[in-house]
Design an enzyme around this catalytic site. Structure first.
Site, short mmCIF file in Angstrom:
data_model
loop_
_atom_site.label_atom_id
_atom_site.label_comp_id
_atom_site.label_asym_id
_atom_site.label_seq_id
_atom_site.Cartn_x
_atom_site.Cartn_y
_atom_site.Cartn_z
N GLY A 11 0.72 -1.25 0.03
CA GLY A 11 -0.09 0.00 -0.07
C GLY A 11 0.94 1.27 0.07
N VAL A 24 17.69 9.13 -3.25
CA VAL A 24 18.57 9.52 -4.45
C VAL A 24 19.66 10.96 -4.08
CG1 VAL A 24 18.20 11.04 -6.64
CG2 VAL A 24 16.53 9.02 -5.93
N ARG A 72 1.40 -5.27 -5.19
CA ARG A 72 1.45 -6.53 -4.30
C ARG A 72 1.61 -7.44 -5.47
NH1 ARG A 72 -0.62 -4.17 0.30
NH2 ARG A 72 -2.43 -2.94 -0.02
N ASP A 103 4.96 -4.58 6.30
CA ASP A 103 5.48 -5.87 6.78
C ASP A 103 5.62 -6.90 5.81
OD1 ASP A 103 2.93 -6.02 7.10
OD2 ASP A 103 3.10 -7.77 8.46
N THR A 126 3.99 2.84 5.52
CA THR A 126 2.40 2.42 5.32
C THR A 126 1.78 3.30 6.41
OG1 THR A 126 1.09 0.71 6.21
CG2 THR A 126 3.00 0.45 7.34
N ASP A 128 -0.60 2.15 8.11
CA ASP A 128 -1.06 1.66 9.16
C ASP A 128 -0.36 1.88 10.59
OD1 ASP A 128 -3.17 0.69 7.37
OD2 ASP A 128 -1.85 -1.32 7.07
N ASP A 130 1.98 -0.14 11.55
CA ASP A 130 1.71 -1.44 12.15
C ASP A 130 3.14 -2.39 12.26
OD1 ASP A 130 1.63 -1.87 9.66
OD2 ASP A 130 0.08 -3.35 9.55
N ARG A 163 -26.98 13.59 15.14
CA ARG A 163 -27.21 12.35 14.76
C ARG A 163 -26.19 11.61 15.07
NH1 ARG A 163 -28.63 13.68 8.48
NH2 ARG A 163 -30.86 12.59 8.29
N MET A 170 -9.27 3.00 7.98
CA MET A 170 -8.13 1.82 7.58
C MET A 170 -7.30 1.49 8.97
SD MET A 170 -7.11 2.32 3.75
CE MET A 170 -8.08 1.98 2.45
N GLY A 171 -6.31 0.60 8.67
CA GLY A 171 -5.37 0.21 9.30
C GLY A 171 -4.99 -1.40 9.19
N ARG A 172 -5.84 -1.85 8.38
CA ARG A 172 -5.89 -3.41 8.21
C ARG A 172 -6.25 -4.03 9.30
NH1 ARG A 172 -3.73 -6.07 3.89
NH2 ARG A 172 -2.59 -4.34 3.11
N GLY A 186 -12.20 13.55 19.70
CA GLY A 186 -13.30 13.61 20.60
C GLY A 186 -14.12 12.70 20.33
N ALA A 187 -14.21 11.45 19.83
CA ALA A 187 -15.23 10.51 19.52
C ALA A 187 -15.72 9.96 20.76
CB ALA A 187 -14.45 9.64 18.47
N ARG A 217 -26.97 13.74 27.86
CA ARG A 217 -26.73 15.08 27.02
C ARG A 217 -28.04 15.62 26.36
NH1 ARG A 217 -21.16 13.35 24.20
NH2 ARG A 217 -19.78 13.05 26.04
N HIS A 257 -9.93 4.70 0.74
CA HIS A 257 -8.59 5.07 0.33
C HIS A 257 -8.36 6.59 0.29
CE1 HIS A 257 -8.99 0.95 -0.76
NE2 HIS A 257 -7.49 0.75 -1.02
O1 F6P Z 1 -1.87 -1.18 4.50
C1 F6P Z 1 -2.51 -0.26 3.87
C2 F6P Z 1 -3.72 -0.55 3.58
O2 F6P Z 1 -4.50 1.00 3.04
C3 F6P Z 1 -4.57 -0.85 4.80
O3 F6P Z 1 -4.96 -0.11 5.59
C4 F6P Z 1 -5.82 -1.41 3.98
O4 F6P Z 1 -6.31 -2.39 4.78
C5 F6P Z 1 -4.99 -1.91 2.75
O5 F6P Z 1 -3.99 -1.27 2.70
C6 F6P Z 1 -6.17 -1.95 1.61
O6 F6P Z 1 -5.52 -2.51 0.57
P1 F6P Z 1 -5.76 -2.33 -1.06
O7 F6P Z 1 -5.49 -0.82 -1.23
O8 F6P Z 1 -5.00 -3.46 -1.63
O9 F6P Z 1 -7.29 -2.51 -0.92
#
Ligand code: F6P
Length: 335
Positions: A11, A24, A72, A103, A126, A128, A130, A163, A170-172, A186-187, A217, A257
């Protein structure tokens, strides 16, 4: 050392271009030529590359995505793929390869090391965050800000209509973006994979929390940040289930994305620049099999396996403050 190759894999993340630029510029400073492989490990297999001149990295530090493209690549993970890549690197007389990615890319680096004796170094790229061994990954800070800007906007309309919104980030399988975005916005609620390793979030307790918020509230906006991959059926289904339980309208938003793109924030540009320069110096010093990271404001060298062997922990203080936010009744009684 005469020739370094660089590629971006997996990604894409804002700041990858800043890292390419640093590689470079630092290489040229030491009179080392740079080859940029395109489309990640695919480029290695197909011998798809370009020589990177300094002019190629002008005006890219502010751009998201990656000028080298990314991918990938399943074919690379086979022995045949590893051998082919090694032959191609040898044919081009590459002394060191710098891989910018997550990774999965570092597992690819270890795979390549079985077939090729050149130096292999990694830079954590990345959104993520992670990757163990580095405090932050290239792209993470930008992704937080991007998610946050969207959540702030949703909060405006949520407030106007009083509402409930569920916002998927994201974050996988990691909750770094989710936790940071939840704290910064502040969620009222956050669902992170690290908090639900053995079970799913409990619908009754989630519904009860929304109802408590409204009891304390009055009719009010309520934001729940939800990490992707945490709820089977995703945030649409979760919103639906909560609506059925509470009778309150719950709107889902998937940021998707959007979080991967955009101009990198300064922290990502700085991190990428430092890591890129350090990687070139490490390659020249003969280092191999390591990711370059940053820990406590120091550059660190982390063996590839260590980047995924141990899960990186979420920040305990951010978790704590989010849990305080969660405790609506206790907070509402405080003087
Ligand atoms: O690893 C980055 C990431 O954006 C993740 O947060 C997400 O789960 C994954 O890639 C999405 O992958 P793809 O773009 O292949 O759908």
């Amino acid at each position: 050392m005469k020739r370094i190759a660089v590629l971006t894999s997996g990604g894409d993340a804002p700041g990858m271009n800043a890292a390419i630029r640093a590689v470079v510029l630092a290489s040229h400073y030491f009179d080392v030529q740079v080859i940029g492989y395109r489309h990640g490990f695919n480029g290695l297999l197909e011998q798809e590359y370009q020589i990177l001149q300094s002019s190629d990295v002008n005006n890219i530090i502010q751009r998201g995505g990656t000028i080298l493209k990314s991918a990938r690549c399943q074919a690379f993970t086979t022995d045949e793929g590893g051998r082919q890549a090694a032959d191609n690197l040898t044919a081009l007389k590459i002394d060191a390869l710098i891989i910018i990615g997550g990774d999965g890319s570092f597992r690819g680096a270890v795979h390549l090391g079985r077939f090729w004796s050149g130096k292999i170094l990694g830079l954590p790229g990345t959104i993520d965050n992670d990757i163990n061994g580095t405090d932050a990954t290239i792209g993470y800070y930008t992704a937080i800000d991007t998610a946050l800007e969207s959540i702030d906007r949703v909060r405006d309309t949520a407030d106007a209509f009083e509402r409930i919104f569920l916002i998927e980030v994201m974050g996988r399988h990691a909750g770094f973006i989710g936790l940071s975005a939840a704290v910064c916005s502040g969620a009222e609620q956050v669902l992170l994979p690290e908090l639900f390793t053995d079970n799913l979030p409990d619908l009754d307790s989630l519904a009860g929390h929304i109802q408590t918020a409204q009891k304390i509230r009055g009719k009010c906006s309520y934001i729940m940040v939800v990490s992707e991959n945490i709820w089977p059926g995703g945030v649409m289904d979760l919103a639906d289930q909560l609506h059925q339980r509470t009778g309150i309208d719950c709107r889902p938003v998937i940021l998707g994305h959007v979080q991967r793109g955009g101009s990198p924030v300064s922290l990502d540009r700085i991190l990428a620049s430092k890591l890129g320069v350090y990687a070139v110096e490490a390659a020249r010093a003969g280092k191999t099999g390591i990711m370059i990271g940053e820990h406590n404001q120091q550059m660190v060298e982390v063996p590839f396996q260590d980047t995924w062997n141990q899960a990186k922990a979420l920040d305990p203080y951010l978790l704590h403050i989010q849990q305080e936010t969660f405790d609506l009744e206790k907070n509402s009684n405080n003087p």
